[in-house]
Scaffold this active site. Structure first.
Site, mmCIF file in Angstrom:
data_model
loop_
_atom_site.group_PDB
_atom_site.id
_atom_site.type_symbol
_atom_site.label_atom_id
_atom_site.label_comp_id
_atom_site.label_asym_id
_atom_site.label_seq_id
_atom_site.Cartn_x
_atom_site.Cartn_y
_atom_site.Cartn_z
ATOM 1 N N GLY A 1 0.772 -1.184 -0.051
ATOM 2 C CA GLY A 1 0.002 0.194 0.079
ATOM 3 C C GLY A 1 0.755 1.342 0.093
ATOM 4 O O GLY A 1 2.184 0.941 -0.041
ATOM 5 N N HIS A 2 0.220 2.525 0.327
ATOM 6 C CA HIS A 2 0.940 3.672 -0.083
ATOM 7 C C HIS A 2 1.093 4.279 1.597
ATOM 8 O O HIS A 2 1.503 5.479 1.540
ATOM 9 C CB HIS A 2 0.173 4.758 -0.674
ATOM 10 N N GLY A 3 0.975 3.375 2.571
ATOM 11 C CA GLY A 3 1.106 3.950 4.084
ATOM 12 C C GLY A 3 0.080 4.343 4.550
ATOM 13 O O GLY A 3 -1.258 4.293 4.195
#
Length: 389
Positions: free
Chosen positions: A234-236
């Site tokens: 994911g992107h965090g």
């Protein structure tokens, strides 16, 4: 047994029956074959349960049910629960122009327990072109919560959403607990939990693997508490992007603790548009975080631009009192600490305490980069801090 005692026991049994009524969707005509749309059936069962006195349970039995878009609306007469023992499956089609799969609106004392939500997102992902097409059509969010208060969502699994998995707007006192979210790392805009204009939101002990932010926090979010989050891919976890609209409400009192990030594009991120409208981000704490092979473990990006045509103008979102405490692990990027604040409204009160991040690659050691950022450092600083004091 005396007549009085019998009457008391009968009254207790009657009160208990009134206190918790079960509305099994099969009794309303649902067919659990994974092929027959139950949206009208669920809508009818919900309305009956919502109007009944005492706690009501809408039961999804241990089978797979096909469900089209549905809005479940209150206010209800009392507390209400959606108990999913089996699974709900969305249509295998893009559903272009539809912004929801399941929506809950104007409900107080809501519980959603167990089960699996299968968004069948692969049918929609090829149509997600919003990053390059301003006229892109909406895609359905798996589960929306609008104006919901005092809710508990627990032990629920959401898979392959067409858009975001969960979206909260204007909600208060909502807890997500032991929630599992899954989508491929290349699935576009499949944020795990997105929230805005909401307060007192708690997200605990949950596993999120997706193609966008594991959790994204939008304008007007206050008192957001996240603990025990496992994010990746994911992107965090992101605050923002902010500043895209006029009169955005501040983001304040956000805590992320005791969490880990594995193979994520970012880990701890605050992002604002440039140019932007005015805004405020303050009183943010990230603490006790482990990152493993994460790009941009610590990043404040006030020049965020998701589109091809970007501007050199400055953000007008003021960021202050942001604390990064006990952040450790490995970075997949050389710049492990990247604090790029706005020259128009520099960041103040940035705290770096006990930072220990190694570069997980060849070509040098982890470094830090700062611009327009003032703050203080404490304890271990690896990479060496670049903050202005």
């Amino acid at each position: 047994m005396s007549l009085v005692m019998l009457m008391v026991m009968s009254a207790l049994a009657k009160n208990q029956a009134q206190a918790r009524q079960v509305f099994n969707i099969d009794d309303f005509g649902a067919v659990g074959d994974g092929k027959t749309d139950i949206s009208k059936v669920l809508y009818n069962a919900w309305n009956r349960a919502c109007q009944s006195k005492g706690t009501s349970v809408v039961l999804i039995p241990r089978r797979i049910y096909l469900l089209g878009p549905v809005r479940l609306v209150g206010p209800c007469s009392s507390a209400i629960e959606l108990q999913i023992e089996g699974g709900l499956k969305a249509f295998h089609s893009p559903q272009l122009g539809t912004d929801h799969w399941i929506t809950f609106r104007y409900i107080d004392r809501l519980t959603i327990a167990g089960g699996v939500l299968d968004g069948q997102g692969a049918a929609a992902w090829p149509y997600n072109d919003c990053s390059k097409n301003v006229g892109c059509k909406k895609l359905p969010v798996t589960m929306r919560f609008d104006f919901v208060t005092n809710a508990w969502i627990h032990d629920l699994t959401s898979l392959d959403s067409k858009n975001s998995h969960f979206n909260l707007f204007a909600c208060r006192e909502v807890t997500f607990e032991r929630v599992t979210i899954g989508a491929p790392k290349d699935s576009p805009n499949t944020d795990g939990i997105h929230l805005a204009t909401s307060s007192n939101i708690f997200i605990r002990d949950s596993r999120i693997a997706t193609g966008d932010d594991c959790i994204s926090i939008g304008p007007g979010s206050t008192n957001i508490n996240m603990t025990g989050i496992a994010c990746g891919p994911g992107h965090g976890i992101s605050i923002g992007s902010l500043g895209g609209s006029p009169n955005e409400q501040p983001v304040t009192r956000v805590l992320l603790g005791s969490s880990n990030f594995t193979g994520t594009q970012n880990a701890l991120r605050i992002k604002t548009r440039a140019p932007s409208h005015q805004g405020v981000v303050s009183d943010i704490t990230f603490q006790d975080i482990i990152v493993q092979n994460a790009g941009n473990p610590i990043i404040i990006d006030q020049q965020y631009c998701p589109y091809k045509t970007c501007s050199s103008k400055s953000s007008r979102v003021k960021i202050s009192d942001v604390r990064f405490r006990n952040i450790r692990g490995t970075s997949s990027s050389l710049v492990a600490v990247d604090i790029n604040c706005s020259p128009a409204v520099p960041c103040t009160g940035i705290e770096l305490r006990d930072i220990n991040l190694e570069y997980d690659g060849r070509g040098g050691k982890a470094s830090s980069a700062c611009a327009n950022a003032n703050g203080a450092t404490y304890g271990t600083q690896n990479p060496p801090s670049c903050l202005e004091k």
